[in-house]
Structures are given as structure tokens and as C-alpha cells.
Design an enzyme around this catalytic site. Structure first.
Site, PDB file in Angstrom:
ATOM      1  N   HIS A  22       0.832  -1.215   0.000  1.00  0.00           N
ATOM      2  CA  HIS A  22       0.000   0.000   0.000  1.00  0.00           C
ATOM      3  C   HIS A  22       0.865   1.264   0.000  1.00  0.00           C
ATOM      4  O   HIS A  22       0.655   2.162  -0.832  1.00  0.00           O
ATOM      5  CB  HIS A  22      -0.911  -0.009   1.234  1.00  0.00           C
ATOM      6  CG  HIS A  22      -1.829   1.160   1.318  1.00  0.00           C
ATOM      7  ND1 HIS A  22      -3.097   1.159   0.789  1.00  0.00           N
ATOM      8  CD2 HIS A  22      -1.658   2.394   1.862  1.00  0.00           C
ATOM      9  CE1 HIS A  22      -3.671   2.326   1.003  1.00  0.00           C
ATOM     10  NE2 HIS A  22      -2.817   3.099   1.659  1.00  0.00           N
ATOM     11  N   GLU A  23       1.817   1.317   0.912  1.00  0.00           N
ATOM     12  CA  GLU A  23       2.648   2.517   1.021  1.00  0.00           C
ATOM     13  C   GLU A  23       3.569   2.675  -0.184  1.00  0.00           C
ATOM     14  O   GLU A  23       3.876   3.797  -0.602  1.00  0.00           O
ATOM     15  CB  GLU A  23       3.456   2.487   2.324  1.00  0.00           C
ATOM     16  CG  GLU A  23       2.617   2.455   3.595  1.00  0.00           C
ATOM     17  CD  GLU A  23       1.632   3.609   3.690  1.00  0.00           C
ATOM     18  OE1 GLU A  23       1.900   4.678   3.105  1.00  0.00           O
ATOM     19  OE2 GLU A  23       0.577   3.434   4.333  1.00  0.00           O
ATOM     20  N   HIS A  26       1.834   4.665  -2.864  1.00  0.00           N
ATOM     21  CA  HIS A  26       1.965   6.114  -2.658  1.00  0.00           C
ATOM     22  C   HIS A  26       3.370   6.583  -3.030  1.00  0.00           C
ATOM     23  O   HIS A  26       3.549   7.587  -3.729  1.00  0.00           O
ATOM     24  CB  HIS A  26       1.708   6.466  -1.181  1.00  0.00           C
ATOM     25  CG  HIS A  26       0.307   6.215  -0.718  1.00  0.00           C
ATOM     26  ND1 HIS A  26      -0.794   6.677  -1.392  1.00  0.00           N
ATOM     27  CD2 HIS A  26      -0.170   5.559   0.382  1.00  0.00           C
ATOM     28  CE1 HIS A  26      -1.897   6.324  -0.731  1.00  0.00           C
ATOM     29  NE2 HIS A  26      -1.539   5.643   0.346  1.00  0.00           N
TER      30      HIS A  26
END
Length: 452
Positions: A22-23, A26
Site C-alpha cells: 500500500h505505502e 503512494h
């Protein structure tokens, strides 16, 4: 304790992978948009490992593995030198900021496809969804469905195995009806579609499986009286039972099926019973003293730690789900789409009240799921990761200010009004969003403890 450690370690590994994915979504898009990323952290709290990369980003692993974050250069947080202002997140065009925020959940969806793709290429043994026992006066029996039929589809969703059946059934929680398509044993090649009335369906995830609550069980080969497994340090092992023994009688009663043995054990917690077994063509007498355990309503039953050999599966009931890279990818996209659809449906029903809050699961239930699927093998663990990854992506897209979806909501408003949402409104939104998230977490944790 070993089970607890196994579940905990599996949970940390699973969550660490999903948070990193997920990170990284980003992080990757932020870097492509020219934003300086100051810190990439897996976990919160005190740092247990940290390294400064050649790209200037500090990579960090922290003590509390319940999330992570990417810290970007931002004038709203710190003072930014004039020469670096163009690389600050808040100064990037609206579409870039939106892309950076959306990249986290999108990365979770992509990871789910990859996990399913790997699972389909590795392959797993699946069972055709052939119906076994059906309870009298159950929802299934009232619909005229008989044992022995193969479930082909539920409400138009193809059900090639029991996993697909379970997912399709769960998606109907809170609905008034559900259509079931199944094979007609009397007319080979002909499928029958019927509608189930779900108005009286009572499904409690703490007590029953979706199938049991509808009144049916999957087909399983008959149990023999031959011993397949004896658990270590169990009452069965202490009695002298061995793998391969054939049970003949219990307390003088001639056995005809395994269930009679189960009933005798359960009815005699901590009481000695006499077994006669056939071993190497000779009868041997054993004394078995079942242990005891408490089940629902405080009832005490006996248990022994012994399981039987099943008869052979009929030809064609078991098959391998293993595909080449291209077909596996197509199947992975289809499965991920089904998981997304199910998660969105259940999330909607949760907020509308069609699904009770006791269906929410927290970190304890997730840890148990991680441990159990890890025990079953890599393919099961990959399926678990895909499911949780999709859930993580969708949860983060909810329009709550503390989540990615909340940021995207503010960006959408900015796109319409041509000016950023005021810091005062954002601050109020963060407080409300945090309160809602904490409330949902409290309910999920409460449900977890009630299931222990």
C-alpha cells in the site's frame, strides 16, 4: 502458546506485506510526480530498523505493525526551502496529488491480482460443489433441492468450487431471496434454477458456516472404521490406539459407523471405555479414557484425538486448478473482481444495517485467519493475502478524512470549487473520521474477544 505465536507471526508477516504494498503505491507515484519522499515507514512508534537511501528517503521499520506511512515534503507540515517548494506535495497539480493518494489502494488491488495469479499457477486441489446432507425443513430442503446435485451458479455467479459457493452465499446476507442453479440428476446436462426464500434466514458467523445456516453440507466420502490419525499426547495415543487399527466395538456395542464411536467418546468425558480393535488380523482390547472440553451453553463433552480414514472420492469429484500464465492471469483478474464486488456489497450492507455489526472482524480474527491459512500452505496464504489486500484497499477508499478516500473527497471538492478545502473544515473532518474509525475498531475488537 505455540499456536498463538504462529498466528501472531503469520499476522505480522501478512500485514507487513500488505502495508508495504500500500505505502509503496503512494511512494512510487509520488516519486514519479516529482515529490520528495522524506520517510517510508512500515509500522508506527519506536523505530527498530532504519536506513537512509541514496535517494534521500529514510526507510524505517517500527515497533507497532498496524499500518505505515509515507512522509512527503509538504509546506503544511514543515518549512520548505524556496528551491524545493516545487517538489512539495501541496504544490503539485490536483491530478498528481489525487494520483498519489489513490495509488495506495490501487496497489492493494494490483497485489491481489498478483497473489491470485501466483496461486493459480502453483495450483490447488479443488472439490466440485456437490451437495451432501440436507436438513429437513431447512431453507435448502424447502426449495426442493436434493442431496447429490452439483451447484452450478448462485444468483448468476458461477460456482466451480466450494470457495465460490461460500463467497456467493455470504454476499446475500440481508437479502430476501437467492437463486440457485444446480444439475438435474434425472436429466444429465440439464440445469435447474430455483429461488430460495431468505426472509427467515438466520446466519450467525460465530456459530455456523453459511452452508450450515441454510441447511446443507458439502458431499464427503463415507467414514470408515479405520484409524487415520492419532494426535500426539492425546487420550487415544495413551490408550494404545495406532494408525491402521480398525474399530470393532465400544463397551460391548458392535460398531457399524464412525459416528457411533464419536458419540461414545463425547458421552464419556474422563470416564474409561473399552475398545476392541482389529490389528494385524487379531482383536486387541484397549481402555480409552476421553479427555473433556466445554462447548456452547457450558456443556462438557469427551474428546480423544483420533480421526478416521475416508473412503475414496468418486472419480471426477476432485480436480486440479492449475493454469498457465495467461489463463491464470485471466482467472486472477476475475477472482479479484469477485472479491471486490463481495467486499463492496458487504460494506454497503454494513452501513445500511442489512448486515449486523457482529460480522465485523478485527486484528485477532485476522491473525487467526493468517495462521490457519499459512498452515494450509502457500496457495491458501496467497488467497488470504488477496482477500485482506482487497479489503484494505476498499477500506482506505471510504470517504473518511483520515483515510485515502477522505483526501480524495477533499480533492474532488477542490476540483469543483477551484479552491482547497479550508484547514478548519479538514480539521473537523479528521476528528469526525477518527472517531468513526475508532468506534468501528472497538466493535471489531469486541467481536474478536467474544469469539475467543
Amino acid at each position: 502458546m505455540s499456536e498463538l505465536l504462529w498466528n501472531l507471526s503469520s499476522f505480522i508477516i501478512a500485514l507487513g506485506i500488505l502495508v508495504a504494498v500500500h505505502e509503496y503505491g503512494h511512494f512510487w507515484v509520488a516519486r514519479r510526480c516529482g515529490v520528495i519522499v522524506e520517510k517510508f515507514s512500515i509500522g508506527f512508534g519506536k523505530s527498530i530498523w532504519s536506513r537512509k537511501g541514496k535517494d534521500g528517503t529514510e526507510y524505517n521499520i517500527s515497533m507497532i505493525p498496524l499500518g505505515g506511512y509515507v512522509k512527503m515534503l509538504d509546506e503544511r507540515v514543515d518549512e520548505v526551502p524556496e528551491e524545493l517548494k516545487q517538489h512539495a506535495f501541496n504544490n503539485r497539480p490536483l491530478w498528481q496529488r489525487s494520483a498519489i493518494v489513490a495509488a495506495g489502494p490501487i496497489a492493494n488491488f494490483i497485489f491481489a491480482v498478483v497473489a491470485c495469479w501466483l496461486a493459480f499457477m502453483i495450483g490447488v486441489t479443488a472439490l466440485k460443489p456437490v451437495v451432501g446432507h440436507i436438513d429437513n425443513n431447512s431453507i435448502f430442503s424447502q426449495a426442493g433441492i436434493e442431496s447429490g446435485v452439483e451447484l452450478k451458479a448462485i444468483s448468476g455467479i458461477k460456482t466451480s468450487d466450494w470457495e465460490a459457493v461460500n463467497m456467493a452465499i455470504v454476499s446475500h446476507i440481508g437479502d430476501e431471496s437467492m437463486t440457485v442453479t444446480y444439475s438435474d440428476e434425472n436429466n444429465i446436462g440439464v440445469d435447474v434454477t430455483t429461488t430460495l426464500d431468505l426472509s427467515d434466514w438466520k446466519f450467525d458467523p460465530e456459530k455456523d458456516s453459511p452452508m450450515v445456516s441454510l441447511g446443507f453440507l458439502p458431499y464427503r466420502p463415507a467414514l470408515t472404521l479405520n484409524v487415520a490419525n492419532v494426535s500426539a499426547n492425546s487420550a487415544a495415543e495413551k490408550s494404545g490406539l495406532l494408525v491402521g487399527d480398525r474399530l470393532v466395538s465400544v463397551n460391548g456395542h458392535q460398531l457399524t459407523e464412525w459416528q457411533e464411536m464419536v458419540e461414545a467418546i463425547q458421552a464419556n468425558p474422563n470416564k474409561a471405555i473399552e475398545l476392541i480393535v482389529l490389528r494385524d488380523n487379531e482383536q486387541t482390547t484397549l481402555t480409552l479414557t476421553p479427555g473433556s472440553k466445554e462447548i456452547a451453553d457450558g456443556k462438557i463433552i469427551g474428546f480423544a484425538g483420533v480421526s478416521p480414514i475416508f473412503e475414496e472420492w468418486p472419480e471426477g469429484y476432485r480436480y486440479e486448478k492449475q493454469y498457465g500464465p495467461i489463463v491464470a492471469f485471466e482467472k486472477a483478474v476475475e477472482k479479484t473482481g469477485n472479491i471486490i464486488d463481495l467486499t463492496l456489497t458487504m460494506t454497503k450492507k454494513l452501513f445500511t444495517g442489512d448486515v449486523a455489526l457482529n460480522n465485523l472482524s478485527g486484528p485477532i480474527s485476522i491473525a487467526k485467519g493468517a495462521g490457519t491459512t499459512a498452515e494450509y500452505g502457500l496457495v491458501s496464504f496467497l488467497g488470504f493475502l488477496a482477500l485482506i489486500s482487497v479489503n484494505l484497499g476498499i477500506i482506505n477508499l471510504l470517504p473518511l478524512p483520515v483515510l485515502d478516500g477522505g483526501h480524495l473527497l477533499f480533492f474532488a471538492i477542490e476540483g469543483i470549487t477551484r479552491k482547497p478545502v479550508s484547514e478548519r473544515v479538514q480539521e473537523i473532518g479528521y476528528k469526525v473520521g477518527t472517531a468513526m474509525i475508532m468506534s468501528l475498531m472497538a466493535v471489531a475488537l469486541f467481536n474478536d474477544f467474544m469469539r475467543l
